[in-house]
Structure formats: structure tokens, C-alpha cells
Scaffold this motif. Structure first.
Motif, short mmCIF file in Angstrom:
data_model
loop_
_atom_site.label_atom_id
_atom_site.label_comp_id
_atom_site.label_asym_id
_atom_site.label_seq_id
_atom_site.Cartn_x
_atom_site.Cartn_y
_atom_site.Cartn_z
N UNK A 160 0.83 -1.21 0.00
CA UNK A 160 0.00 0.00 0.00
C UNK A 160 0.86 1.25 0.00
N UNK A 161 1.91 1.25 0.79
CA UNK A 161 2.79 2.42 0.83
C UNK A 161 3.46 2.64 -0.52
N UNK A 162 3.85 1.59 -1.19
CA UNK A 162 4.47 1.72 -2.51
C UNK A 162 3.47 2.27 -3.52
N UNK A 163 2.24 1.79 -3.48
CA UNK A 163 1.21 2.30 -4.39
C UNK A 163 0.90 3.77 -4.12
N UNK A 164 0.76 4.12 -2.84
CA UNK A 164 0.45 5.50 -2.49
C UNK A 164 1.58 6.44 -2.91
N UNK A 165 2.81 6.02 -2.73
CA UNK A 165 3.94 6.84 -3.14
C UNK A 165 3.97 7.02 -4.66
N UNK A 166 3.77 5.94 -5.39
CA UNK A 166 3.79 6.01 -6.86
C UNK A 166 2.69 6.94 -7.38
N UNK A 167 1.54 6.96 -6.69
CA UNK A 167 0.43 7.81 -7.12
C UNK A 167 0.75 9.29 -6.96
N UNK A 168 1.73 9.63 -6.15
CA UNK A 168 2.11 11.03 -5.94
C UNK A 168 3.01 11.56 -7.05
N UNK A 169 3.44 10.71 -7.96
CA UNK A 169 4.26 11.16 -9.09
C UNK A 169 5.56 11.77 -8.64
N UNK A 170 5.82 12.98 -9.09
CA UNK A 170 7.09 13.64 -8.75
C UNK A 170 7.18 14.00 -7.28
N UNK A 171 6.08 13.87 -6.55
CA UNK A 171 6.09 14.11 -5.11
C UNK A 171 6.06 12.79 -4.33
N UNK A 172 6.51 11.73 -4.96
CA UNK A 172 6.57 10.43 -4.28
C UNK A 172 7.32 10.57 -2.97
N UNK A 173 6.80 9.92 -1.93
CA UNK A 173 7.42 10.08 -0.61
C UNK A 173 8.34 8.93 -0.22
N UNK A 174 8.39 7.87 -1.01
CA UNK A 174 9.43 6.86 -0.81
C UNK A 174 10.63 7.30 -1.64
N UNK A 175 11.69 7.72 -0.95
CA UNK A 175 12.78 8.40 -1.61
C UNK A 175 14.07 7.57 -1.56
N UNK A 176 14.81 7.57 -2.64
CA UNK A 176 16.11 6.90 -2.61
C UNK A 176 17.13 7.74 -1.86
N UNK A 177 18.03 7.08 -1.17
CA UNK A 177 19.14 7.74 -0.52
C UNK A 177 20.43 7.26 -1.16
N UNK A 178 21.38 8.16 -1.32
CA UNK A 178 22.71 7.79 -1.79
C UNK A 178 23.70 8.10 -0.68
N UNK A 179 24.75 7.29 -0.60
CA UNK A 179 25.71 7.46 0.48
C UNK A 179 26.99 8.06 -0.07
N UNK A 180 27.41 9.17 0.53
CA UNK A 180 28.62 9.84 0.09
C UNK A 180 29.85 9.07 0.54
N UNK A 181 31.02 9.35 -0.06
CA UNK A 181 32.25 8.70 0.39
C UNK A 181 32.51 8.90 1.88
N UNK A 182 31.99 10.00 2.42
CA UNK A 182 32.16 10.27 3.84
C UNK A 182 31.15 9.57 4.73
N UNK A 183 30.24 8.81 4.13
CA UNK A 183 29.29 8.03 4.91
C UNK A 183 27.98 8.73 5.22
N UNK A 184 27.70 9.87 4.58
CA UNK A 184 26.46 10.60 4.83
C UNK A 184 25.40 10.16 3.83
N UNK A 185 24.25 9.75 4.33
CA UNK A 185 23.12 9.44 3.46
C UNK A 185 22.47 10.74 3.00
N UNK A 186 22.17 10.86 1.70
CA UNK A 186 21.59 12.08 1.16
C UNK A 186 20.37 11.76 0.31
N UNK A 187 19.36 12.63 0.43
CA UNK A 187 18.15 12.43 -0.35
C UNK A 187 17.39 13.73 -0.56
#
Length: 210
Positions: A160-187
Motif C-alpha cells: 500500500x505504501x508503494x502504491x500511495x507513493x507512486x500515485x504522488x508522481x514527482x512528489x513520491x514520498x518513498x525516496x532513494x538515498x545515496x551514500x557519500x564517500x564520507x558516509x552521509x546518506x543524502x536524499x
């Protein structure tokens, strides 16, 4: 738990040094009178939720708050964010009061905000994916829940959470995080305002109370 956003990267901004419904809801006049006294009234557009000594993996989130039309950046909107610590708790066991890890921000002239904190943990019972709650308001924006920030790849995310997020389009609330070389998660978490506000239960009004 209240559940309820993808713009080009703005890494240079982030820490470049980043009618109400329901009985008991705050009315617009209440908010107008309170804005000058509320801790969010003088908040900055970027800052910290968790202190530098907080245990956990550091995380930086940036985003833009948009008007209900989804295209106009919303300046001067207070964004209140809170989340659990690495123990999955909002406050030490047995204690009452507001969440320990929380902060107010106010969007800049281009609707942007940014914060640094730690990556939260899921509740100890393992029923909900890790998340960051958001609430928003201003003298002209009715107090409301913003989309709850969830994290891509979390095994506790539901269908349900995946469907609800997908329905928000560009405002999807399930967000990817990337980890910097310094270990900081960013999104990036962009949020679209709603034209009407929300009812807040007694235990979720802590953002609106000084």
C-alpha cells in the motif's frame, strides 16, 4: 501512524557552508496570532534535527515545498520534522512529552529547506518502515500533515505504501538515498501542500505548540 516528494539536485544549497477539519484543529486565525510567538516563526531554511553527537548514520535531506498547484514554490512555510532515534523510539521509554529529535524550518524565497540528522530506525515492534514525519503551516497555509518521508529499499515498506507513493508522481514520498564517500546518506524530499488543513490529535500537536 499518520502517513500522508523529485526536483533536480540542489547539492549546492544543502549545507553549502542546506478550512481546517475536525474538532480541536487550529483555525487560521489561531495560526496567524501564534506565528509571531511560535518557534518556527524565526526558523532558518536549513539546520539540524540531531546534534553532532547523536548516535547513528548521518543523513542530509533537502527539498522544496510547493503550493497546491504543484508548480509554485511556497516561501515562508514552516516545516516541522521529527523522527525516532536509532532505538526506534521518539523519547526514552517511560517518558512523556514531544519527540526528542525534532526541529522547525522555514522555507526560503524559493521554497527550499534542508536539514541534517541521523537516519531513523523503525519502531521496535517492526510494524512500520523507518520514516520522518512532517507538518507544515504558515499564516496563510492551514496546518497540515506533509507527506511522510520513507526510504527506498526498506524491507518493511508495504504494498500500500508503494502504491500511495507512486500515485504522488514527482512528489513520491518513498525516496532513494545515496551514500557519500564520507558516509552521509543524502536524499531529496519535495512536498506539495494541500489546500485544506488536517486535524491533529493531542499527541501530534507538539509541532504547533511553543
Amino acid at each position: 501512524m499518520q502517513r500522508s516528494a523529485n526536483a533536480p539536485s540542489r547539492r549546492g544549497f544543502l549545507f553549502a557552508s542546506a478550512g481546517l477539519v475536525g474538532a480541536g484543529a487550529f483555525t487560521l486565525s489561531d495560526l496567524s496570532r501564534a506565528c509571531g510567538k511560535h518557534p518556527g516563526a524565526n526558523a532558518l531554511s536549513e539546520g539540524r534535527i540531531a546534534g553532532v553527537d547523536e548516535p547513528g548514520e548521518p543523513m542530509e535531506i533537502e527539498g522544496t515545498v510547493y503550493a497546491p498547484d504543484g508548480t509554485t514554490p511556497a516561501a515562508g512555510v514552516v516545516l516541522y520534522a521529527y523522527h525516532t532515534g536509532i532505538d526506534g523510539l521518539y523519547r526514552p521509554a517511560g517518558q512523556s512529552g514531544p519527540p526528542r529529535l525534532r526541529a522547525w524550518f522555514k522555507t526560503d524565497a524559493r521554497g527550499r529547506y534542508a536539514y541534517r540528522t541521523i537516519r531513523p530506525a523503525a519502531y521496535p515492534e517492526g510494524k512500520w518502515a523507518a520514516h520522518v514525519h512532517t507538518q507544515l503551516w504558515s499564516a496563510t497555509v492551514p496546518a497540515q500533515w506533509g507527506s511522510t518521508l520513507l526510504f527506498a529499499g526498506d524491507p518493511l515498506l508495504t504494498a500500500d505504501e508503494r502504491r500511495e507513493s507512486a500515485a504522488l508522481g514527482r512528489f513520491a514520498n518513498i525516496r532513494p538515498l545515496t551514500r557519500s564517500p564520507g558516509g552521509v546518506w543524502r536524499g531529496v524530499h519535495d512536498i506539495r501542500l494541500k489546500p485544506t488543513g488536517d486535524h491533529f490529535e493531542d499527541n501530534t500537536r507538539h509541532g504547533l505548540q511553543a
